[in-house]
Every structure is written in C-alpha cells, then in structure tokens.
Design a protein around this motif. Structure first.
Motif, PDB file in Angstrom:
ATOM      1  N   ASN A   1      18.144  48.623  46.759  1.00 56.30           N
ATOM      2  CA  ASN A   1      18.985  48.391  45.603  1.00 56.30           C
ATOM      3  C   ASN A   1      20.137  47.481  46.030  1.00 56.30           C
ATOM      4  OD1 ASN A   1      20.438  48.440  43.273  1.00 56.30           O
ATOM      5  ND2 ASN A   1      20.803  50.651  43.260  1.00 56.30           N
TER       6      ASN A   1
ATOM      7  N   GLU B   1      22.673  46.268  44.440  1.00 54.56           N
ATOM      8  CA  GLU B   1      23.992  46.652  43.948  1.00 54.56           C
ATOM      9  C   GLU B   1      24.600  47.750  44.813  1.00 54.56           C
ATOM     10  OE1 GLU B   1      23.388  47.708  39.904  1.00 54.56           O
ATOM     11  OE2 GLU B   1      22.955  45.654  39.296  1.00 54.56           O
ATOM     12  N   GLU B   2      23.765  48.682  45.256  1.00 57.82           N
ATOM     13  CA  GLU B   2      24.252  49.751  46.128  1.00 57.82           C
ATOM     14  C   GLU B   2      24.689  49.191  47.482  1.00 57.82           C
ATOM     15  OE1 GLU B   2      22.385  53.516  48.541  1.00 57.82           O
ATOM     16  OE2 GLU B   2      21.504  53.000  46.602  1.00 57.82           O
TER      17      GLU B   2
ATOM     18  N   GLY C   1      25.680  46.118  48.052  1.00 61.44           N
ATOM     19  CA  GLY C   1      26.889  45.339  47.808  1.00 61.44           C
ATOM     20  C   GLY C   1      28.124  46.222  47.689  1.00 61.44           C
ATOM     21  N   SER C   2      27.991  47.344  47.001  1.00 61.83           N
ATOM     22  CA  SER C   2      29.140  48.244  46.861  1.00 61.83           C
ATOM     23  C   SER C   2      29.508  48.882  48.199  1.00 61.83           C
ATOM     24  CB  SER C   2      28.854  49.322  45.817  1.00 61.83           C
ATOM     25  OG  SER C   2      27.834  50.192  46.268  1.00 61.83           O
ATOM     26  N   ARG C   3      28.499  49.204  49.026  1.00 63.40           N
ATOM     27  CA  ARG C   3      28.802  49.759  50.352  1.00 63.40           C
ATOM     28  C   ARG C   3      29.485  48.721  51.236  1.00 63.40           C
ATOM     29  NH1 ARG C   3      23.229  52.479  51.855  1.00 63.40           N
ATOM     30  NH2 ARG C   3      23.099  50.431  52.788  1.00 63.40           N
TER      31      ARG C   3
ATOM     32  N   ASN D   1      31.292  46.197  50.190  1.00 64.86           N
ATOM     33  CA  ASN D   1      32.635  46.017  49.640  1.00 64.86           C
ATOM     34  C   ASN D   1      33.560  47.138  50.095  1.00 64.86           C
ATOM     35  OD1 ASN D   1      34.713  44.911  48.208  1.00 64.86           O
ATOM     36  ND2 ASN D   1      34.014  45.681  46.232  1.00 64.86           N
ATOM     37  N   LYS D   2      33.052  48.372  50.094  1.00 64.80           N
ATOM     38  CA  LYS D   2      33.847  49.517  50.529  1.00 64.80           C
ATOM     39  C   LYS D   2      34.209  49.388  52.008  1.00 64.80           C
ATOM     40  CE  LYS D   2      33.694  54.533  50.856  1.00 64.80           C
ATOM     41  NZ  LYS D   2      32.849  55.718  50.737  1.00 64.80           N
TER      42      LYS D   2
ATOM     43  N   GLU E   1      36.900  46.757  52.459  1.00 59.19           N
ATOM     44  CA  GLU E   1      38.218  47.258  52.081  1.00 59.19           C
ATOM     45  C   GLU E   1      38.787  48.172  53.161  1.00 59.19           C
ATOM     46  OE1 GLU E   1      37.810  49.060  48.255  1.00 59.19           O
ATOM     47  OE2 GLU E   1      37.466  47.139  47.246  1.00 59.19           O
TER      48      GLU E   1
END
Length: 141
Positions: A45, A47-48, A50-52, A54-55, A58
């Motif tokens: 996935n 999107e998953e 990408g979000s990981r 991004n996290k 940060e």
C-alpha cells in the motif's frame, strides 16, 4: 605418518566436497526470500508507506531541531576560540567570521526548514503555474 602434501590434498577435497552443500543451502534460502518478497508485494500500500516515511522524517527533523541549541553553543564557542586565535594570526579572524556566518545560516535552516521549504515551493509553483504559463505575450514582443 601423513605427509604435508597428503594433508593439503585431503583438506582441499573436504573443502571442495562441502561447496555443493553450501550452494544448495544458499539457493533454497534465496528462493524462500524471493517467495517472501512476492507475497509481501501483494499487500503493498503506497499510501501507508508514504505516511510511515513522513512520520519518520518528522521524527528525524524533531531530533535535529532538539540538538540545534547545542549546535549554536558549540559554534559560538569555536568562534570565540578562533577569535582569540585571530589576535595572533590574522587569517583566523576571517575563518572565525566565516564559521559564525555559516553556523547562523545552519541554525536558521534547522529551526525554520518547513517555512523555508514552503516559501521555495510556493515561489516555484507561482513561477511554473501562474507566472510562466498564463499564455500572455511579454511586453515589447
């Protein structure tokens, strides 16, 4: 008694005899790894992922920002040492002020990177979307 030549030949035969076993074990291990990759790619996935990412980005940025105070204190201490050394060697004065300038720029980049990035992206967006592609002829053309 076994001579040196016989011992070397026996050692070589044992090593050569063990190679097919290690090759077979490596090939079966490689096929299992390939199978795991194929099975893992079925549930991919983006999107998953990408979000990981991004996290994690940060988290790394917050770690860098938390060390920025130590960074500026260390840079000021080195600046003062170079400034004192500049009393004796004039070349160190220019190095001291160059270090001070670069450390201030680095401190500002570390602490205000999101604002800097957003500003650069908005300028590029304006340049390529609105400013450069509205199809109007330039004055004097």
């Amino acid at each position: 008694m076994i001579s040196k030549i016989q011992a070397i030949v026996i050692t070589i035969l044992i090593l050569v005899g063990c190679v097919p076993f290690s090759v077979h074990a490596a090939s079966s291990e490689a096929s299992s790894i390939t199978q795991e990759i194929v099975e893992g790619s079925k549930g991919f996935n983006p999107e998953e992922v990408g979000s990981r990412l991004n996290k994690k980005g940060e988290e790394l940025f917050e770690a860098a920002r938390s060390g920025s105070n130590f960074y500026i204190y260390l840079a000021l201490a080195v600046f003062l040492i170079l400034l004192i050394g500049g009393l004796f060697y004039k070349k160190l004065l220019s190095v001291a002020f160059l270090l001070l300038f670069l450390s201030i720029i680095g401190y500002l980049i570390i602490n205000f990177w999101p604002q800097i990035f957003d500003t650069v992206v908005s300028i590029l967006d304006w340049l390529f979307d609105k400013g450069g592609s509205n199809g109007e002829a330039a004055l004097g053309v």
